[in-house]
Structures are given as structure tokens and as C-alpha cells.
Scaffold this motif. Structure first.
Motif, PDB file in Angstrom:
ATOM      1  N   VAL A 213      26.421  83.609  17.855  1.00 30.80           N
ATOM      2  CA  VAL A 213      25.916  82.928  17.084  1.00 30.80           C
ATOM      3  C   VAL A 213      26.779  82.600  15.804  1.00 30.80           C
ATOM      4  O   VAL A 213      26.566  83.959  15.086  1.00 30.80           O
ATOM      5  N   ASP A 214      27.132  81.628  15.180  1.00 31.73           N
ATOM      6  CA  ASP A 214      27.801  81.222  13.745  1.00 31.73           C
ATOM      7  C   ASP A 214      26.770  80.963  12.670  1.00 31.73           C
ATOM      8  O   ASP A 214      26.641  81.421  11.565  1.00 31.73           O
ATOM      9  N   MET A 215      26.079  80.478  12.568  1.00 34.81           N
ATOM     10  CA  MET A 215      25.520  79.523  11.841  1.00 34.81           C
ATOM     11  C   MET A 215      23.783  79.053  12.440  1.00 34.81           C
ATOM     12  O   MET A 215      23.356  79.065  13.866  1.00 34.81           O
ATOM     13  N   ILE A 216      23.338  79.793  11.571  1.00 35.12           N
ATOM     14  CA  ILE A 216      21.955  79.851  11.738  1.00 35.12           C
ATOM     15  C   ILE A 216      20.733  79.876  10.458  1.00 35.12           C
ATOM     16  O   ILE A 216      21.345  79.386   8.643  1.00 35.12           O
ATOM     17  N   VAL A 217      20.024  78.681  10.470  1.00 35.28           N
ATOM     18  CA  VAL A 217      19.206  77.910   9.962  1.00 35.28           C
ATOM     19  C   VAL A 217      17.664  77.840   9.688  1.00 35.28           C
ATOM     20  O   VAL A 217      17.066  78.307  10.647  1.00 35.28           O
ATOM     21  N   VAL A 218      17.115  78.586   8.518  1.00 37.77           N
ATOM     22  CA  VAL A 218      15.806  79.701   9.030  1.00 37.77           C
ATOM     23  C   VAL A 218      14.757  78.682   7.944  1.00 37.77           C
ATOM     24  O   VAL A 218      15.089  78.440   6.578  1.00 37.77           O
TER      25      VAL A 218
ATOM     26  N   ILE B 107      16.860  73.042  13.092  1.00 39.32           N
ATOM     27  CA  ILE B 107      16.655  71.571  14.007  1.00 39.32           C
ATOM     28  C   ILE B 107      18.133  70.446  13.928  1.00 39.32           C
ATOM     29  O   ILE B 107      19.368  70.134  14.413  1.00 39.32           O
ATOM     30  N   GLY B 108      17.231  70.217  13.123  1.00 43.99           N
ATOM     31  CA  GLY B 108      18.050  68.826  11.667  1.00 43.99           C
ATOM     32  C   GLY B 108      19.368  69.200  11.655  1.00 43.99           C
ATOM     33  O   GLY B 108      20.461  68.546  11.824  1.00 43.99           O
ATOM     34  N   LYS B 109      19.005  69.500  10.856  1.00 46.66           N
ATOM     35  CA  LYS B 109      20.129  70.718  10.044  1.00 46.66           C
ATOM     36  C   LYS B 109      21.049  71.231  10.639  1.00 46.66           C
ATOM     37  O   LYS B 109      22.412  70.833  10.329  1.00 46.66           O
ATOM     38  N   LEU B 110      21.264  71.542  11.859  1.00 51.29           N
ATOM     39  CA  LEU B 110      22.132  72.403  12.455  1.00 51.29           C
ATOM     40  C   LEU B 110      22.799  71.083  14.000  1.00 51.29           C
ATOM     41  O   LEU B 110      24.016  71.600  13.884  1.00 51.29           O
ATOM     42  N   ASP B 111      22.058  70.084  14.011  1.00 53.60           N
ATOM     43  CA  ASP B 111      22.577  68.948  14.664  1.00 53.60           C
ATOM     44  C   ASP B 111      23.730  68.319  13.691  1.00 53.60           C
ATOM     45  O   ASP B 111      25.076  67.993  14.002  1.00 53.60           O
TER      46      ASP B 111
ATOM     47  N   LEU C 111      21.940  78.405  15.492  1.00 50.13           N
ATOM     48  CA  LEU C 111      20.178  78.931  16.258  1.00 50.13           C
ATOM     49  C   LEU C 111      19.322  78.369  14.769  1.00 50.13           C
ATOM     50  O   LEU C 111      19.534  79.025  13.762  1.00 50.13           O
ATOM     51  N   PRO C 112      18.536  77.250  15.749  1.00 52.03           N
ATOM     52  CA  PRO C 112      17.646  77.075  14.392  1.00 52.03           C
ATOM     53  C   PRO C 112      15.849  78.339  14.396  1.00 52.03           C
ATOM     54  O   PRO C 112      16.110  78.695  15.084  1.00 52.03           O
TER      55      PRO C 112
END
Ligand SMILES: NC(=O)c1ccc[n+]([C@@H]2O[C@H](COP(=O)([O-])OP(=O)(O)OC[C@H]3O[C@@H](n4cnc5c(N)ncnc54)[C@H](O)[C@@H]3O)[C@@H](O)[C@H]2O)c1
Ligand SMILES: O=C(O)C[C@H](O)C(=O)O
Ligand SMILES: [Mg+2]
Length: 553
Positions: free
Chosen positions: A107-112, A133-137, A151-152
């Protein structure tokens, strides 16, 4: 069917939907558009992201602000298939195994988020998962992060939203490990249902213990993953930033990403007046909403000790005589310095402040829709700037402090305007265009994350954030600025992100924070020219194409 045929078929069905929903209320149309895109996301990631990348200007308002706000408000009703991971206070002691059970190897990018301050809509509890979910899109579309490596995350620590505490339909939204992968060699779907926490939010040490355990678990399995904190209420946004920023590679988008976008906009406002950037320190800036203000301390530092800010919150102008003055806001409180406008009192109203100060810039981060009303905007007409700048940065659209129509009508056609959520340009009386710029942290967070990832930064420093903001500010040409264009078009977001990512990576190298990534030694990064770094970053971006399972002979 070929990829192109599939693509065309989707676009045709999208256009039919637009045709068939003509005349319906905006919210119905937007949610219908979100549903059709979400269904495509669920069944064919490759096609979804290609469609998104090619049509980012049209689709960003659906998968991102403003529609994503509506989606979060209705998430339990819209929910069909799970996406993301939920950690609840009840998972204490198990988070490490949960993280190790996530089926993606890397996993490279997580938005929490903890759902406590979703856009300007307040506490939406677990329904706030729509934001990560939107930010990772946007990360996939703008920064070319591989969608299998995002990974949201929702930290379910309860909610103080009375309606959600009552709402029985929302009872089963969460699940422990949820994952779908399509278009790769395997299809996996892990799903353990559990109830969301139906209790008031955890506070104090109990709250921090959940976030601590989550951060430790993520770091143990993916030490190089970037963690973006998003839409945490102010007190936890700052507390967690201080707590983790030197230990983990993390940043808070609402505090740091927003400060950078605001800074780029403010520098644009100086240039719009035909003045040199050094004149920034002479700008008078009225800020409405003190939530993210401490995040702008870097902007304040550019002012070389002058307090060029007048900051208001829900109780009006903040001065040194404010009771219980938040120490983080104290440096912006009025009440000292030779530049003081003496006859403004503690708690002065927005109209009073604008009339007396005659600011160059009016910046809204209040979450209060329409607060820049006719009276306030007419007062801005008397601004000391030949091109008064109005930034209505609150999201979603319903919370914008004003519209571009209001600005060009009441402030004048020489005004410059930017908003957090997208608005259409306005036709001015002489046939010219009145530009409705979008000042949204989406211009910076993808590049900050990508630059930190590719450089293998140990942590994300102020220098890296500053490099990102400067890069965005310099993207716009003087010609464009003269027309009132302060931010580039969202259609160029991939190009902008490559530049911002390169600037961030180079700053990491300069500060000796870069440890490199598996296929790049930090020494190689150090020897690259500026344009080579941009090319390198652009080459590393994932682009959606089908991967053949059997190579052509
Ligand atoms: N455009 C962007 O990139 C961007 C980035 C971050 C936040 N935002 C938006 O900014 C808004 C605020 O976010 P936040 O995180 O700072 O929220 P917050 O709740 O932490 O802060 C809101 C601030 O507004 C003040 N306020 C409330 N009512 C007011 C009134 N009537 N007059 C003056 N001030 C008032 C509050 O006292 C508080 O200081 C949200 O709508 C959010 O969507 C936009
Ligand atoms: O999500 C956005 O559109 C910007 C920002 O992060 C916000 O919280 O409003
Ligand atoms: Mg946010």
C-alpha cells in the motif's frame, strides 16, 4: 469488445443518463451520476480510471466536491459494495492483525478520516468514508497512484451527530476488512460485518489510543506508505499532526494542503494587481473562519512580523482581548503593532471589519454558505486593491461564502474570484469572461503524496510543503493572471501534479530526507535536473490499460 468500445458504451450511457434526468433537481442528477460511476468503479477499475482521467473536469464534481458531500450525507442508503477499511475502538489490540490481513501486498497511499468534520457538513460519523474514497480517486487520476495500492480508512470512534445515533438504517455500514480487486489475476473479497459504534465520540486518551494503534500497525507493515489525515475536527487535526509528523510520513491535507493552495492564490492576487511578489507583505487579508488559520502560519511568516491578517470566527474579529484565546490563533489576533486599525473592537462584525480595513483579500474558510452577502461584497468595492480578491473556499457548494455572480455584480468586474467547489465562469457586461477559479487542496495533495512517496521521504517537512505551494503559484503565466485566472484548469491536473511531485521530491533531497524507493537510489534523484525530475515523476505514474495475461507470440 475492445477497450475503446467499452469506453464509448460507458460514455453513451452517461450521456443518456444526463438526457433522461433533464429537469430533475440537481441533487437527484448528481447522485444518479455518482451511482453510474460508482458501479463502473466496482466492476472495472481500469475503465473507470481511464474515463476519470480523460474527463476529470466533468467528473471531479461527481466523485469529489460537491457531490461527494451529498454522497456522505446519504452513504448508508447508497451503500451497495464495500470499499476501504474500518477500525473501530472495539478493534483495540487487533489492528496489527487486521492490517496484515489486508490482501494487497503493498500500500502506497492511505487517506484516513474519523468523520468528525466532513467538508463544511460537520460530523457524519462512519458515513464520512466517502471522503477518503474520493480523495484516493483523485490520487489515482491526478498522481497516477496504482489503485491496487491505495487504502481508504475510517476510524470509527463514534459520532456526536444525534440523527446518526438514532438512524437505524446506518447500523451495518461498517466491516472490518473489505476489498475488491478486478482486472488482476485474482478477485478477492473479504468481508466481516460488524456494527458501527453507536455511541458519542471517544475523547482524550481513549481517542488517541485508537489513532496511535492504527498508525503503529500501518507503519509496521508498510513503513513507506504515505498517510494523509483528512477532515478531522480542528482539535484532533492539530494534535495528531504534532504527534505524528516527525515519526511517520504523514500530513494533514486540510491544514497543510489548504495553506499551500491559499498561499498560491494570495500570491496570484498580488500579481493580478500588477505588483511584484515582494508586495505580498503589504496586502491586507481578512480571513473568515479560524479553524485552519494556524495551518497558515507559514503564510504569516512571509509577512515578516507584520500582522497583515484580520481573523474572524463565529464570535467576530479575534483580538488579544478575546477570552480563552486559542494559542494557535493568538499570533494572528489584533491588538499590537503599528499597522493596527485602532478603532476595531473585539468581536467586530465582518461588515465592520471590511469597511474599516478595506482589505486586498477576503478569504472564507467558515463553512457558512452565503456569509459574504451583498453588504459585505459592496464594502469590498472600497478595497485598497485595484482587483479585490474574494476566496470563498468552503465546501461543498451550499457552504460557499458567495457565488462568482455576486462577486462580479457587487464588488465589480475588476474583482478576482476563487472557490473551493467548482462554479461556472460568468459573462461580464463587456462580453469578457469573469473567471470562477477553483481554490481546492486537490491541486496540491496528490503532488505532496507522490513527491514524498517517490523520494522515499522520512517525513514531510515544511520545506517540502512550501516547495509544493511555490510550484503551484508559478504554474500560472502573467498573461493568465491578467485575465483573472489564478489557478490552472483541473483538466491539467496530471501535468500540475507531476510538477508539484517533482518539486516536493527535490525539496526532500535538499533537506536530506529522501531515502529513495526500490527502483531509485536517492543519489540518482540528487543528480537529476529539474526537468529530468518532472519526467521521472511523470513516467512513474500509473496509467489505466489492460494488462495482457498472455503475451502475443
Ligand atoms: N477549498 C479547500 O481546499 C478547503 C480546504 C479545507 C477546508 N475547506 C472548507 O473550509 C470550511 C471550514 O473548514 P475548517 O476545517 O476550517 O472548519 P472548522 O469547523 O475547524 O472551522 C470553522 C471556522 O469558522 C468559524 N465560523 C463559523 N461560523 C462563522 C461565522 N458566522 N462567521 C465567521 N466565522 C465563523 C468557526 O468559529 C471556526 O473558526 C469547510 O467548509 C471546508 O470544506 C476548504
Ligand atoms: O475535500 C475538499 O474538496 C477540500 C477540503 O479537503 C475540504 O475539506 O473541504
Ligand atoms: Mg478536507
Amino acid at each position: 469488445m475492445s477497450f475503446e468500445q467499452q469506453y464509448e458504451r460507458f460514455i453513451n450511457s452517461y450521456h443518456s443518463l444526463e438526457h433522461n434526468t433533464q429537469g430533475e433537481p440537481d441533487s437527484v442528477v448528481s447522485l444518479a451520476k455518482w451511482r453510474i460511476l460508482n458501479r463502473l468503479h466496482d466492476r472495472n477499475e481500469t475503465l473507470y480510471y481511464r474515463v476519470l482521467i480523460d474527463n476529470i473536469k466533468d467528473f471531479a464534481p461527481i466523485i469529489y466536491t460537491p457531490t461527494v458531500g451529498l454522497v456522505c450525507e446519504n452513504y448508508s442508503g447508497l451503500f451497495r459494495r464495500p470499499r476501504g477499511m474500518y477500525f473501530s475502538a472495539k478493534d483495540k489490540g487487533e489492528m496489527m492483525s487486521m492490517i496484515y490481513n489486508w490482501p494487497a501486498e503493498k500500500v502506497d497511499m492511505i487517506v484516513v478520516t474519523d468523520g468528525s468534520r466532513i467538508l463544511g457538513l460537520g460530523d457524519l460519523g462512519v458515513q464520512g468514508i466517502g471522503i477518503p474514497i474520493g480523495k484516493l480517486d483523485v490520487y489515482v487520476a491526478a498522481a497516477g497512484i496504482n489503485p491496487q495500492k491505495v487504502l481508504p480508512i475510517m476510524l470509527d470512534v463514534g459520532t456526536n451527530n444525534e440523527e446518526l445515533l438514532e438512524d437505524k438504517l446506518c447500523a451495518f455500514v461498517t466491516s472490518t476488512v473489505e476489498h475488491t480487486q478486478i482486472n488482476v489475476k485474482f478477485y478477492s473479497f473479504f468481508f466481516r460485518r460488524k456494527k458501527r459504534l453507536r455511541q458519542p465520540r471517544l475523547e482524550g486518551e481513549e481517542y488517541l489510543a485508537v489513532v496511535d494503534e492504527f498508525m503503529e500497525a500501518v507503519h509496521a507493515r508498510w513503513p513507506k506508505a504515505i498517510v494523509q489525515f483528512e477532515d478531522f475536527q480542528m482539535k484532533w487535526a492539530f494534535e495528531t499532526l504534532q504527534r505524528y509528523r516527525s515519526r511517520f510520513c504523514m500530513f494533514n491535507d486540510d491544514v497543510q494542503g489548504t495553506a499551500g493552495v491559499a498561499l498560491a492564490g494570495l500570491l496570484g492576487a498580488v500579481r493580478a494587481q500588477g505588483r511584484p511578489l515582494a508586495d505580498f507583505t503589504k496586502q491586507k487579508i481578512v480571513v473568515v473562519g479560524a479553524g485552519r488559520m494556524p495551518g497558515t502560519h507559514k503564510i504569516g511568516e512571509l509577512g515578516e512580523g507584520h500582522n497583515q491578517f484580520w481573523v474572524l470566527d463565529k464570535d467576530g474579529l479575534i483580538t488579544k482581548s478575546r477570552k480563552d484565546l486559542d494559542p494557535a490563533v493568538a499570533r494572528f489576533a489584533r491588538g499590537y503593532g503599528p499597522e493596527e486599525v485602532e478603532d476595531l473592537h473585539e468581536g467586530a462584525s465582518l461588515v465592520e471589519v471590511v469597511k474599516k480595513v478595506k482589505p486586498h483579500v477576503l478569504l472564507g474558510l467558515s463553512g457558512v454558505g452565503g456569509i459574504f452577502n451583498e453588504e459585505v461584497l459592496k464594502a469590498m468595492k472600497e478595497s485598497d486593491s485595484p482587483c479585490p480578491a474574494i476566496f470563498a473556499m468552503s465546501n461543498p457548494t451550499t457552504k460557499a461564502e458567495c457565488t462568482p455572480e455576486d462577486v462580479f455584480k457587487h464588488v465589480g468586474e475588476n474583482a478576482v474570484f476563487a472557490s473551493g467547489s467548482p462554479f461556472s465562469n460568468v459573462t461580464l457586461s463587456n462580453g469578457r469572461k469573469g473567471y470562477a477559479n477553483q481554490a481546492n487542496n486537490m491541486y496540491l495533495f496528490p503532488g505532496i503524496g507522490l513527491g514524498a512517496l517517490l523520494s522515499g521521504a522520512r517525513h514531510i517537512s515544511d520545506g517540502m510543503l512550501h516547495a509544493a505551494a511555490e510550484c503551484l503559484a508559478s504554474y500560472i503565466t502573467d498573461d493568465a493572471i491578467r485575465k483573472g485566472i489564478l489557478f490552472p484548469s483541473i483538466s491539467s491536473i496530471r501535468h500540475i501534479t507531476a510538477r508539484v511531485g517533482a518539486a516536493v521530491a527535490r525539496a526532500a533531497v535538499d533537506e536530506d530526507l529522501a531515502e529513495g524507493c526500490p527502483d531509485l537510489d536517492p543519489r540518482d534523484l540528487r543528480s537529476m535536473s529539474e526537468s529530468d525530475t518532472v519526467d521521472y515523476v511523470a513516467r512513474k505514474m500509473w496509467y489505466p490499460v489492460y494488462s495482457p495475461l498472455v503475451n502475443d507470440k
